[in-house]
Enzyme design. Structure first.
Site, PDB file in Angstrom:
ATOM      1  N   TYR A 119      46.277  42.417  36.694  1.00 40.02           N
ATOM      2  CA  TYR A 119      45.440  41.252  36.369  1.00 40.02           C
ATOM      3  C   TYR A 119      45.185  40.432  37.633  1.00 40.02           C
ATOM      4  O   TYR A 119      46.115  39.983  38.302  1.00 40.02           O
ATOM      5  CB  TYR A 119      46.137  40.392  35.317  1.00 40.02           C
ATOM      6  CG  TYR A 119      45.201  39.406  34.673  1.00 40.02           C
ATOM      7  CD1 TYR A 119      44.527  39.723  33.509  1.00 40.02           C
ATOM      8  CD2 TYR A 119      44.984  38.152  35.239  1.00 40.02           C
ATOM      9  CE1 TYR A 119      43.656  38.822  32.920  1.00 40.02           C
ATOM     10  CE2 TYR A 119      44.115  37.247  34.659  1.00 40.02           C
ATOM     11  CZ  TYR A 119      43.456  37.585  33.501  1.00 40.02           C
ATOM     12  OH  TYR A 119      42.594  36.699  32.928  1.00 40.02           O
ATOM     13  N   TYR A 121      34.700  40.051  34.703  1.00 39.98           N
ATOM     14  CA  TYR A 121      35.838  39.360  34.119  1.00 39.98           C
ATOM     15  C   TYR A 121      35.764  39.465  32.606  1.00 39.98           C
ATOM     16  O   TYR A 121      34.984  38.779  31.962  1.00 39.98           O
ATOM     17  CB  TYR A 121      35.810  37.896  34.560  1.00 39.98           C
ATOM     18  CG  TYR A 121      36.929  37.059  34.019  1.00 39.98           C
ATOM     19  CD1 TYR A 121      38.183  37.085  34.620  1.00 39.98           C
ATOM     20  CD2 TYR A 121      36.751  36.247  32.919  1.00 39.98           C
ATOM     21  CE1 TYR A 121      39.222  36.327  34.137  1.00 39.98           C
ATOM     22  CE2 TYR A 121      37.790  35.472  32.427  1.00 39.98           C
ATOM     23  CZ  TYR A 121      39.017  35.518  33.043  1.00 39.98           C
ATOM     24  OH  TYR A 121      40.041  34.754  32.553  1.00 39.98           O
TER      25      TYR A 121
END
Lengths: 389, 92
Positions: free
Chosen positions: A288, A338
């Site tokens: 992440y 994203y």
């Protein structure tokens, strides 16, 4: 090695689906969710009538899971999950769905994240009320409101403790951009040089523009079912070897005094133990990456490098294309787009199926997929996946 | 469960800081610095606040001893009944 952990490899990801990535989808988060789910079901060779569970994570910025279930026409819903949270929950949504399937609660659960993160509800952004978060009362008087500001605070503490430089962060952004140039979906396709990185405008010190992820309108969905059933479907199953969640830092009373180590450091041993694996078993890692330092931190906190040595691993090329541990092979949040962690999961599935084209990691059999490593939100989560034999 | 006020020394050390170079839609001056202070009373109690020193934070370092100050601000209703934290260097 025979499986001793009751959850290990019992469930599988049978399909993945993505919408287009854009800065303005022009449609609702419901429509995006349905498009990604339909694509994931098509990929698996399933129909909406096969779905008996739904799961998503969101922060009040997207359609409710049960509305999606209604829209799919699910009559007998056996599992639904509407997890509050952002990237910290991205692996846990799927982890919980997999546990529900393993427990026999449901048979086929679709998991997704759907956001109009650029045209609609900008993360932690302006023009709306502060998130429902206790910490915000201590931040907002100082205009400390957005993720870049919050993560810059942690980023500096980490950089200061271990002597991490701007160039170290830049190498993360550059390596991921190299992958993105091999990914037709990626929103950022132009090659990025160190000069480009260093000359990009300062957003909030110590972060430059290219330390920050994109804001994207998109949805990504995956189908979770039993391994047994997945083996009868269209794609090579990707097995869920383990899932774990854990704690992390919250501002400002957090029981943790070292800002430079993330919550991932606690969950990682449990995650690897449950999979009966160690960091050396991981072939590809989708970490992440809302901001560049998170990649370095996680290389350390998941055990690929000693504390403070993550940057050296990146500088040696280990995390780049052809390296020993390719990281964020789609370009990550920094360069692909994203989708709050779900695009990392979809990329891992592509890699384990051998479907990643020019960015394919040779012989990838085991992948680590992580959520936000436990800053700001106070929680983290991760998955270990492996290709079915 | 009851919550109680507890008086603290107002002392701490700098755990981290940021320097805003982008406005994020807010009406604050640029550059502006926000500090994260580790309170003297407890290592895992961290509090953000304003910085009374340089606007671009060049006078900051991790571990720097600081002491709290208070700055009155106008509330949205126009009353001057609110204060925010404004940390500065502590000279023992």
């Amino acid at each position: 090695m025979s499986g001793t952990h009751p959850f290990r490899d019992r469930t599988a990801i049978a399909g993945i689906g993505r919408t287009d990535y854009s800065k303005n989808s022009g449609v609702s988060t419901l429509t995006l969710a349905l498009r990604a789910i339909r694509a994931a079901l098509d990929d698996a060779g399933l129909a909406t009538s096969d779905v008996d569970g739904v799961a998503c994570h969101r922060v009040g910025d997207s359609v409710q899971a049960t509305i999606v279930a209604q829209s799919l026409g699910i009559k007998d819903i056996r599992f639904h999950l509407d997890l509050f949270g952002g990237g910290s929950q991205s692996a846990w949504t799927v982890g919980l769905a997999a546990q529900a399937v393993a427990a026999g609660v449901a048979d086929c659960i679709v998991c997704w994240r759907s956001i109009n993160a650029r045209s609609g509800f900008r993360m932690g952004g302006t023009g709306r009320a502060a998130p429902d978060s206790i910490e915000f009362q201590y931040q907002s008087p100082y205009w400390l409101a957005t993720p870049p500001q919050q993560f810059a605070m942690y980023g500096r503490a980490y950089m200061d403790k271990y002597g991490v430089t701007a160039e170290d962060l830049g190498r993360v952004a550059i390596s991921q951009r190299e992958f993105a140039t091999l990914n037709p979906r990626a929103m950022m396709q132009a090659p990025l040089s160190m000069d480009d990185y260093l000359e990009s405008r300062m957003i909030v010190e110590p972060f430059r523009l290219f330390d920050c992820c994109l804001e994207t309108d998109a949805a990504v969905a995956v189908v979770v079912t039993s391994t047994e059933r997945a083996r009868t479907l269209r794609q090579r199953p990707v097995l869920v070897s383990s899932a774990a969640c854990g704690g992390g830092h919250t501002l400002y009373s957090n029981g943790r005094d070292d800002l430079s180590t993330s919550g991932a450091a606690q969950l990682a041993p449990r995650l690897f133990d449950a999979a009966e694996m160690s960091p050396s078993d991981i072939d590809v890692a989708e970490l992440y990456d809302a901001f560049t330092p998170l990649v370095l931190l996680q290389l350390e906190d998941y055990g690929f490098a000693a504390k403070g040595e993550g940057a050296a691993l990146v500088a040696a090329g280990s995390t780049s294309l052809g390296g020993s541990l390719p990281v964020n092979t789609h370009g990550g949040h920094l360069s692909e787009g994203y989708v709050h962690g779900l695009n990392h999961l979809a990329e891992a599935v592509d890699q384990l199926r051998g479907d990643a084209g020019p960015r394919q990691t040779d012989g990838a059999e085991v992948a680590l997929v992580t959520g936000q490593p436990g800053y700001v939100a106070g929680t983290s989560s991760a998955l270990i996946l492996r290709a079915d034999k | 469960m009851t919550w109680e006020w507890q008086e603290l020394s107002g002392n701490g050390t700098i755990a981290s800081w940021i320097v805003n170079r982008h406005g994020f839609g807010g009406a604050f001056p640029l550059p502006s610095t926000v500090v994260l202070v580790r309170l003297a009373e407890q290592d895992d109690l961290l509090l953000p606040g304003g910085w009374a020193g340089s606007a671009d934070g060049v006078d900051l370092s991790v571990g720097l001893s600081v002491v709290v100050g208070f700055e009155d601000i106008e509330s949205e209703g126009g009353d001057s009944d609110q204060a925010v934290l404004s940390w500065g260097p502590r000279h023992d």
